[in-house]
Enzyme design. Structure first.
Site, short mmCIF file in Angstrom:
data_model
loop_
_atom_site.label_atom_id
_atom_site.label_comp_id
_atom_site.label_asym_id
_atom_site.label_seq_id
_atom_site.Cartn_x
_atom_site.Cartn_y
_atom_site.Cartn_z
N ASP A 97 0.83 -1.21 0.00
CA ASP A 97 0.00 0.00 0.00
C ASP A 97 0.86 1.26 0.00
OD1 ASP A 97 -2.15 -1.63 0.46
OD2 ASP A 97 -2.19 -1.24 2.62
N1 URA Z 1 -1.36 -5.75 4.14
C1 URA Z 1 -1.77 -4.47 4.09
O1 URA Z 1 -2.74 -4.09 4.73
N2 URA Z 1 -1.05 -3.62 3.35
C2 URA Z 1 0.04 -3.98 2.64
O2 URA Z 1 0.64 -3.16 1.96
C3 URA Z 1 0.43 -5.32 2.71
C4 URA Z 1 -0.29 -6.18 3.46
#
Ligand code: URA
Length: 239
Positions: free
Chosen positions: A107
């Site tokens: 993310d």
């Molecule tokens: N889980 C999440 O919530 N975000 C990520 O970037 C990776 C795993």
């Protein structure tokens, strides 16, 4: 005299452009030319004297495959372009000239370990659920990570139409207002770790991926990258 010929999808994958499966899609869509002529036949073979073009660009077979580990900072997207104009992870790879792309995603608000490569077959293989390795995250969350909440995470939680597989989770620190946990999951649903903690009543305030299988972020500083060692590359190929 067919010995030196290889299938077109393999040729495209070995050039580092994309995986064999995606190469087939490009061929079927009419985006590939051999010696200036569009081909649609998936089984077409090419030899050393042929010129292959994908979307108008000539590709060559002997592209060097490269593998990097990046410590992605918060505030970068892992797509290769962003309609909102946000910074993209490849902006951080100063002297890398190959067209590398991330293996999997993180993310915008998540930091940590990201593999970047131009090896389309490897990236595609690692993205397949059958090859999913445990990914380890360090999560800072609000509230208390009670035994009951930990038990739910370990068993599997409903993150909205999907029940997660059992996770490995341990508390590294618990204070009155927040907790730090290490959580290991094999799946990679969108914002999965954040949604898992939300499902048990904790809000993730910071999230960092620290390992993928046996590959560790270690002391690599945020925003920095390094080449994977031959042993690390071997390990990824063996998964
Ligand atoms: N889980 C999440 O919530 N975000 C990520 O970037 C990776 C795993």
């Amino acid at each position: 005299m067919n010995e030196e010929k290889i299938r077109l999808n393999k040729y495209i994958a070995q050039s580092g452009l994309t995986s064999r499966r995606k190469a087939d899609q490009l061929i079927a869509a009419g985006n590939v030319k051999i010696n200036g002529i569009t081909v649609h036949e998936l089984g077409t073979e090419v030899g050393p004297g042929d010129t292959v073009e994908v979307n108008g660009d000539v590709i060559s077979l002997h592209k060097k495959l490269v593998y990097y580990m990046l410590n992605k900072p918060v505030g970068y997207v892992t797509t290769l372009s962003d309609e909102k104009g946000r910074p993209i992870v490849t902006d951080l790879l100063g002297d890398v000239t190959e067209r590398v792309f991330p293996v999997g995603r993180l993310d915008y608000n998540t930091s940590g370990l990201l593999i970047m490569t131009n090896d389309g077959d490897l990236a595609n293989k690692l993205a397949h659920p059958k090859h999913h390795v445990y990914k380890t995250y360090r999560a800072e969350v609000t509230g208390v990570l009670s035994d009951e909440r930990l038990a739910k995470l370990r068993k599997g939680v409903d993150i909205g139409g999907f029940i997660t597989s059992p996770a490995r989770v341990k508390v590294l620190k618990q204070t009155r207002g927040y907790a730090v946990a290490e959580i290991q999951i094999r799946e990679g649903k969108y914002r999965q770790v954040r949604r898992m903690f939300k499902a048990v009543g904790n809000k993730v305030v910071s999230l960092q991926r620290v390992a993928m299988g046996e590959l560790y972020l270690g002391r690599l500083m945020e925003g920095h990258y390094r080449k994977l060692t031959p042993e690390e590359i071997e390990y990824l190929k063996k998964i």
